[in-house]
Motif scaffolding. Structure first.
Motif, PDB file in Angstrom:
ATOM      1  N   ASN A   1      21.560  53.738 -47.771  1.00 20.21           N
ATOM      2  CA  ASN A   1      20.325  53.132 -47.301  1.00 20.21           C
ATOM      3  C   ASN A   1      20.277  53.477 -45.821  1.00 20.21           C
ATOM      4  O   ASN A   1      21.154  53.052 -45.072  1.00 20.21           O
ATOM      5  CB  ASN A   1      20.334  51.614 -47.490  1.00 20.21           C
ATOM      6  CG  ASN A   1      20.343  51.201 -48.943  1.00 20.21           C
ATOM      7  OD1 ASN A   1      21.312  50.626 -49.418  1.00 20.21           O
ATOM      8  ND2 ASN A   1      19.284  51.494 -49.663  1.00 20.21           N
TER       9      ASN A   1
ATOM     10  N   GLY B   1      14.984  49.590 -49.101  1.00 20.39           N
ATOM     11  CA  GLY B   1      13.923  50.186 -49.908  1.00 20.39           C
ATOM     12  C   GLY B   1      13.971  51.702 -49.939  1.00 20.39           C
ATOM     13  O   GLY B   1      13.193  52.331 -50.663  1.00 20.39           O
ATOM     14  N   LYS B   2      14.863  52.303 -49.155  1.00 17.21           N
ATOM     15  CA  LYS B   2      14.976  53.760 -49.112  1.00 17.21           C
ATOM     16  C   LYS B   2      16.399  54.171 -49.440  1.00 17.21           C
ATOM     17  O   LYS B   2      17.356  53.500 -49.053  1.00 17.21           O
ATOM     18  CB  LYS B   2      14.622  54.299 -47.724  1.00 17.21           C
ATOM     19  CG  LYS B   2      13.181  54.139 -47.347  1.00 17.21           C
ATOM     20  CD  LYS B   2      12.924  54.756 -45.980  1.00 17.21           C
ATOM     21  CE  LYS B   2      11.476  54.532 -45.563  1.00 17.21           C
ATOM     22  NZ  LYS B   2      11.255  54.997 -44.189  1.00 17.21           N
TER      23      LYS B   2
ATOM     24  N   ARG C   1      17.154  51.858 -40.128  1.00 13.30           N
ATOM     25  CA  ARG C   1      15.709  51.701 -39.908  1.00 13.30           C
ATOM     26  C   ARG C   1      15.229  52.450 -38.664  1.00 13.30           C
ATOM     27  O   ARG C   1      14.074  52.851 -38.589  1.00 13.30           O
ATOM     28  CB  ARG C   1      15.355  50.225 -39.764  1.00 13.30           C
ATOM     29  CG  ARG C   1      15.516  49.435 -41.043  1.00 13.30           C
ATOM     30  CD  ARG C   1      15.112  47.974 -40.815  1.00 13.30           C
ATOM     31  NE  ARG C   1      15.476  47.142 -41.941  1.00 13.30           N
ATOM     32  CZ  ARG C   1      14.702  46.934 -43.005  1.00 13.30           C
ATOM     33  NH1 ARG C   1      13.532  47.521 -43.097  1.00 13.30           N
ATOM     34  NH2 ARG C   1      15.109  46.142 -43.980  1.00 13.30           N
ATOM     35  N   ASN C   2      16.122  52.637 -37.684  1.00 14.36           N
ATOM     36  CA  ASN C   2      15.712  53.266 -36.424  1.00 14.36           C
ATOM     37  C   ASN C   2      15.672  54.790 -36.500  1.00 14.36           C
ATOM     38  O   ASN C   2      15.368  55.450 -35.513  1.00 14.36           O
ATOM     39  CB  ASN C   2      16.601  52.810 -35.275  1.00 14.36           C
ATOM     40  CG  ASN C   2      18.036  53.293 -35.402  1.00 14.36           C
ATOM     41  OD1 ASN C   2      18.376  54.089 -36.278  1.00 14.36           O
ATOM     42  ND2 ASN C   2      18.894  52.802 -34.529  1.00 14.36           N
TER      43      ASN C   2
ATOM     44  N   PHE D   1      19.727  48.343 -41.992  1.00 10.88           N
ATOM     45  CA  PHE D   1      19.564  49.331 -43.053  1.00 10.88           C
ATOM     46  C   PHE D   1      18.289  49.033 -43.846  1.00 10.88           C
ATOM     47  O   PHE D   1      17.927  47.881 -44.027  1.00 10.88           O
ATOM     48  CB  PHE D   1      20.762  49.315 -44.003  1.00 10.88           C
ATOM     49  CG  PHE D   1      22.071  49.532 -43.309  1.00 10.88           C
ATOM     50  CD1 PHE D   1      22.328  50.698 -42.608  1.00 10.88           C
ATOM     51  CD2 PHE D   1      23.052  48.558 -43.348  1.00 10.88           C
ATOM     52  CE1 PHE D   1      23.533  50.894 -41.961  1.00 10.88           C
ATOM     53  CE2 PHE D   1      24.273  48.742 -42.714  1.00 10.88           C
ATOM     54  CZ  PHE D   1      24.507  49.918 -42.011  1.00 10.88           C
ATOM     55  N   ASP D   2      17.646  50.081 -44.335  1.00 15.04           N
ATOM     56  CA  ASP D   2      16.425  49.928 -45.115  1.00 15.04           C
ATOM     57  C   ASP D   2      16.775  49.951 -46.603  1.00 15.04           C
ATOM     58  O   ASP D   2      16.982  51.026 -47.167  1.00 15.04           O
ATOM     59  CB  ASP D   2      15.450  51.052 -44.779  1.00 15.04           C
ATOM     60  CG  ASP D   2      14.100  50.885 -45.454  1.00 15.04           C
ATOM     61  OD1 ASP D   2      13.990  50.072 -46.399  1.00 15.04           O
ATOM     62  OD2 ASP D   2      13.152  51.583 -45.043  1.00 15.04           O
TER      63      ASP D   2
ATOM     64  N   GLY E   1      23.818  55.089 -42.148  1.00 15.31           N
ATOM     65  CA  GLY E   1      23.291  54.244 -43.205  1.00 15.31           C
ATOM     66  C   GLY E   1      24.344  53.346 -43.807  1.00 15.31           C
ATOM     67  O   GLY E   1      25.524  53.421 -43.481  1.00 15.31           O
TER      68      GLY E   1
END
Length: 134
Positions: free
Chosen positions: A98, A33-34, A101-102, A30-31, A107
């Motif tokens: 979040n 930052g988003k 990433r892919n 998971f990102d 999320g």
């Protein structure tokens, strides 16, 4: 002496077997930052170990899309006041995640608001991992 050796071997074996379990609980996919906000309807809420799953039919980017959202364990959620009935199929929700990433439709859960009642449900995977609760 034999008892000590037996206890030491048992302890080392237990520690060695615990490493794969700890590795399973990575949230690197998971990102953090988003944050994406999804407006949609609960399709399914799975109250299962090791992680609770939420499937949301969301209106994202102008078309209905099925999103898979991962939460923490049922035990952690129970300690935060959740139950297996906190979300139900058909509930209209606004959920923050979040994203993966892919780029796939999924999320890590941040929070959800039930549209009908305004109730806010929170339980962030990344914060729980940082605090050592798995």
């Amino acid at each position: 002496m034999r008892l000590f050796r037996s206890a030491a071997i048992t302890t080392l074996a237990a520690v060695g077997m615990s490493s794969p379990v700890l590795a399973h609980h990575s949230f690197a996919m998971f990102d953090p930052g988003k944050v994406i906000t999804l407006n949609g309807t609960v399709k399914e809420f799975r109250w299962v170990n090791p992680h609770v799953s939420l499937f949301v039919l969301a209106d994202h980017a102008g078309a209905p899309e099925l999103w898979a959202v991962e939460l923490t364990s049922p035990g952690n959620l129970t300690r935060l006041g959740w139950s297996r009935r906190s979300l139900n199929p058909g509930d209209k929700i606004v959920v923050q995640v979040n994203p993966l990433r892919n780029g796939e439709k999924g999320g890590g859960f941040r929070k959800a608001t039930l549209v009908a009642s305004g109730q806010v449900l929170e339980a962030r995977l990344i914060d729980i991992e940082k605090n050592g609760e798995k």
